[in-house]
Each structure stands twice: as C-alpha cells, then as structure tokens.
Design a protein around this motif. Structure first.
Motif, short mmCIF file in Angstrom:
data_model
loop_
_atom_site.label_atom_id
_atom_site.label_comp_id
_atom_site.label_asym_id
_atom_site.label_seq_id
_atom_site.Cartn_x
_atom_site.Cartn_y
_atom_site.Cartn_z
N SER A 132 -2.91 -4.12 -5.35
CA SER A 132 -3.90 -4.94 -4.65
C SER A 132 -5.18 -5.00 -5.47
O SER A 132 -5.38 -4.21 -6.41
CB SER A 132 -4.21 -4.37 -3.25
OG SER A 132 -4.96 -3.17 -3.34
N THR B 232 -5.80 -6.15 8.71
CA THR B 232 -6.43 -5.48 7.56
C THR B 232 -7.06 -6.46 6.58
O THR B 232 -7.60 -6.03 5.57
CB THR B 232 -5.38 -4.64 6.80
OG1 THR B 232 -4.39 -5.52 6.24
CG2 THR B 232 -4.73 -3.62 7.72
N ALA C 213 -10.02 -12.93 3.55
CA ALA C 213 -9.33 -11.73 3.09
C ALA C 213 -10.29 -10.80 2.36
O ALA C 213 -11.21 -11.25 1.67
CB ALA C 213 -8.18 -12.11 2.15
N TRP D 148 -1.32 -11.70 1.00
CA TRP D 148 -0.19 -11.69 0.07
C TRP D 148 -0.14 -13.08 -0.57
O TRP D 148 0.22 -14.06 0.10
CB TRP D 148 1.11 -11.38 0.79
CG TRP D 148 1.18 -10.03 1.43
CD1 TRP D 148 0.55 -9.62 2.57
CD2 TRP D 148 1.94 -8.90 0.97
NE1 TRP D 148 0.87 -8.31 2.85
CE2 TRP D 148 1.73 -7.84 1.89
CE3 TRP D 148 2.79 -8.69 -0.12
CZ2 TRP D 148 2.32 -6.59 1.74
CZ3 TRP D 148 3.39 -7.45 -0.26
CH2 TRP D 148 3.16 -6.41 0.65
N THR E 51 -5.56 -8.45 4.55
CA THR E 51 -4.82 -8.37 3.29
C THR E 51 -4.05 -9.66 3.09
O THR E 51 -3.25 -10.05 3.95
CB THR E 51 -3.84 -7.18 3.31
OG1 THR E 51 -4.57 -5.97 3.52
CG2 THR E 51 -3.08 -7.10 1.99
N ALA F 58 -3.44 -0.74 2.55
CA ALA F 58 -4.23 -0.81 3.78
C ALA F 58 -3.34 -0.23 4.87
O ALA F 58 -2.12 -0.13 4.68
CB ALA F 58 -4.63 -2.25 4.09
N VAL G 161 -2.74 -9.07 -2.55
CA VAL G 161 -1.58 -8.55 -3.24
C VAL G 161 -1.06 -9.67 -4.15
O VAL G 161 -0.58 -10.69 -3.65
CB VAL G 161 -0.47 -8.13 -2.27
CG1 VAL G 161 0.75 -7.61 -3.03
CG2 VAL G 161 -0.98 -7.07 -1.29
N ARG H 126 -8.82 -8.15 0.52
CA ARG H 126 -8.02 -7.74 -0.64
C ARG H 126 -6.83 -8.67 -0.77
O ARG H 126 -6.46 -9.35 0.19
CB ARG H 126 -7.55 -6.28 -0.51
CG ARG H 126 -6.51 -6.07 0.55
CD ARG H 126 -6.20 -4.60 0.78
NE ARG H 126 -7.40 -3.85 1.18
CZ ARG H 126 -7.89 -3.86 2.42
NH1 ARG H 126 -7.31 -4.58 3.37
NH2 ARG H 126 -8.95 -3.17 2.72
#
Length: 318
Positions: free
Chosen positions: A251, A204, A240, A208, A206, A42, A244, A242
């Motif tokens: 991802s 983004t 979220a 983790w 994203t 991203a 990780v 996506r």
C-alpha cells in the motif's frame, strides 16, 4: 404417496463416483499449498505483494498484488493471483485469518496475472465480479493466456488453468456488503485496459486500484494512454487515504502514489507527439521516447517499447 426411490446399477454408481472424484481433484487445493504471506495494511484489509518479474516456472505467476477484505459476515477477494497455485495459497492465507465464507472474487481487469487464481475458489461458490467488458476481453484472449501460461510455467502447472467468466458485472457502480463493511466498485472507461475496475473499502478508506496504478514496475498500456491519464485525474478525487497498486508495495498514500505513473505516461505522450510533429517514424519514437525514465522502473526495457508503440498508434490520429 412416498416418492419412488431411484436405484443405480453398480457400474453406473462407479462411473458417477469417478466423475465426482475428477471434479473434486480439479477443485481441491494442493496438499502442499502454503499460505501466501500477507500484510494487514488496514484493519481487515490484507495484501500480498507480487514479485517484479515475468511469469515463469520459478515464481508460478506470483507477479501481481492480490488480497482480501474481511467483513462481519463474509470475505471479498480482490484479484486471485497469476496461477491456480497462487490462488490456492491465497485461499489458505484467508483461512489463517478467518473462517467466514468467501462470497466475492473481484477481478480488477482481465490480465492473467490477476485472474488465473480464480479456479482455486470454485469450492466456495462465490460471485465472480468484474467490469462489464471483461467477458468479451476474455473470450478474445483466453486461449492465448492459457497457451502463454503453459509455455512459461509448464504443462503440469497449466493443467488446472481455467478461464472463469464473471457471474456479476459492473457497468457503472456497485456496492458489495460484507456485513458492517461496504465496498464501492467503479467500472472505468478505457485506460490501462477497457475493463478496469476499482474497489474502495469505505471503512478504512483503502482503494484497490488494480493495474490503474503501477509502482516500481514499468506499466503496460493495453488500452488508451490518454484515457489512463484522464482516469488518474478522476481517481484522485476518490476519498481514499491509501491505495493498493496492482504492482508495487502492499500500500501507499493516496493520491501521491500516482505521481511516478502520471509523470511516465505524460512523458510518453509528450515524446510521441514531438516525434510525430517532426514527421519521425515509430522506430524513432521507440528508440528515444521516455528513455531517461529507465532507471526508475523495473522491466523498463521490456515494456517501454510496447508502450511507445501503442501510444504512437493512438496519437497519430488526433
């Protein structure tokens, strides 16, 4: 009155120079450290995908996902890799993309494949950020981690290994501002370990997940299988797009990416309970529980027996 100057004997100056040279050699990145390959999953979010292997001399501990997030003012590293050389290579990868200061090193949990690269970032003087339970876990296991790394990779590679304590701990939630970009950190109850931390990049969306999410590689239960399932339920509500994973592709879509892990952990719980209800032994459980999951996971034969054993001990006291 002017401040008095301090003069040192030549022998003292030489000794101090030797000390500082030793410190520099400890911190300096190897001249041959090539940047780790990273994927920009991203805008401003870069991930290196580790190998689905056990740590050895050939892979130098490069077996877990790690990466970094770039803001307007600073960089945050999310896990530093499984050895000092991986950490140095990650640092080089950052410098390919930005010269902004590296302000934070976030460790998602205490396992060595995620933290032994920390030493490479000491010259940046960042905050080392972790779950409030991480320091106690490292105090209990740090010597074992160093010895295991030495045995797996060799004493030369292990010479630089240091266990870096956190300088900033998260007991519940914490925001890190990188300049125009905020990371939301959450400390979770006992799940994969007792010190799991996640990071959500608001910009983004994203997430983790660290080792709260394994994909493709067999997971390892080092905390509570029931707690892990509860945490996956709670994580599903995180806003979220996506994720990780700690191990797996750089991802994947969230929350669908957790489907395989949830199925496997549920199978372990169901299978162990069935063996216990029939007054079966732990050996019987190890031989039978979740056996048909084998084709779906790398390193299954190494980790499933350990997982079933851990689950058996946890569930027999329900």
């Amino acid at each position: 009155m002017a401040a008095a100057a301090t003069f040192l004997r030549p022998s003292t100056r030489a000794a101090l120079a030797g000390v500082w040279l030793s410190v520099w050699l400890l911190w300096a990145a190897p001249a041959t450290a090539d940047p780790l390959p990273v994927f920009e999953v991203a805008p401003g979010v870069f991930v290196h995908a580790g190998r689905h292997e056990e740590t050895d001399a050939a892979n130098a501990g490069d077996i877990a996902n790690c990466g970094f997030v770039v803001g307007d003012d600073a960089v945050a590293v999310i896990d530093s890799g499984g050895s000092p050389i991986v950490g140095h290579r990650l640092r080089e990868a950052i410098r390919v993309h930005t010269d902004l200061p590296i302000r934070y090193i976030v460790n998602t949990h205490m396992h060595p494949d995620h933290i032994l690269g920390n030493v490479a970032f000491l010259p940046d003087r960042p905050d080392f950020v972790a779950h409030g339970n991480l320091q106690a876990a490292l105090a209990a296991r740090g010597d074992h981690y160093r010895q295991a790394f030495d045995a797996a990779v060799g004493s030369t590679a292990a010479a630089e290994v240091r266990i870096i304590p956190p300088t900033l701990v998260v007991s519940d939630r914490l925001e890190l501002n990188l300049g125009g970009r905020v990371l939301d950190l959450v400390a979770w109850p006992v799940a994969h370990t007792d010190n799991d931390l996640t990071v959500l990049d608001r910009q983004t969306k994203t997430l983790w997940a660290g080792d709260l999410l394994f994909m493709e590689r067999a997971p390892a239960i080092d905390g509570s299988v029931l707690g892990w399932l509860r945490t996956l339920d709670a994580l599903a509500a995180e806003p979220a797009a996506r994720v990780v994973p700690g191990h797996g592709p750089p991802s994947a879509p969230w929350p669908d990416a957790a489907g395989d892990l949830r199925r496997y952990l549920s199978r372990v719980v169901e299978g162990v309970r069935k063996v216990q209800a029939a007054h079966g032994t732990i050996q019987r459980a190890v031989e039978t529980v979740a056996a048909d999951e084998a084709p779906r996971w790398r390193l299954f034969e190494s980790y499933n027996p350990r997982n079933v054993t851990a689950a058996f001990a946890e569930l027999e006291w329900e």
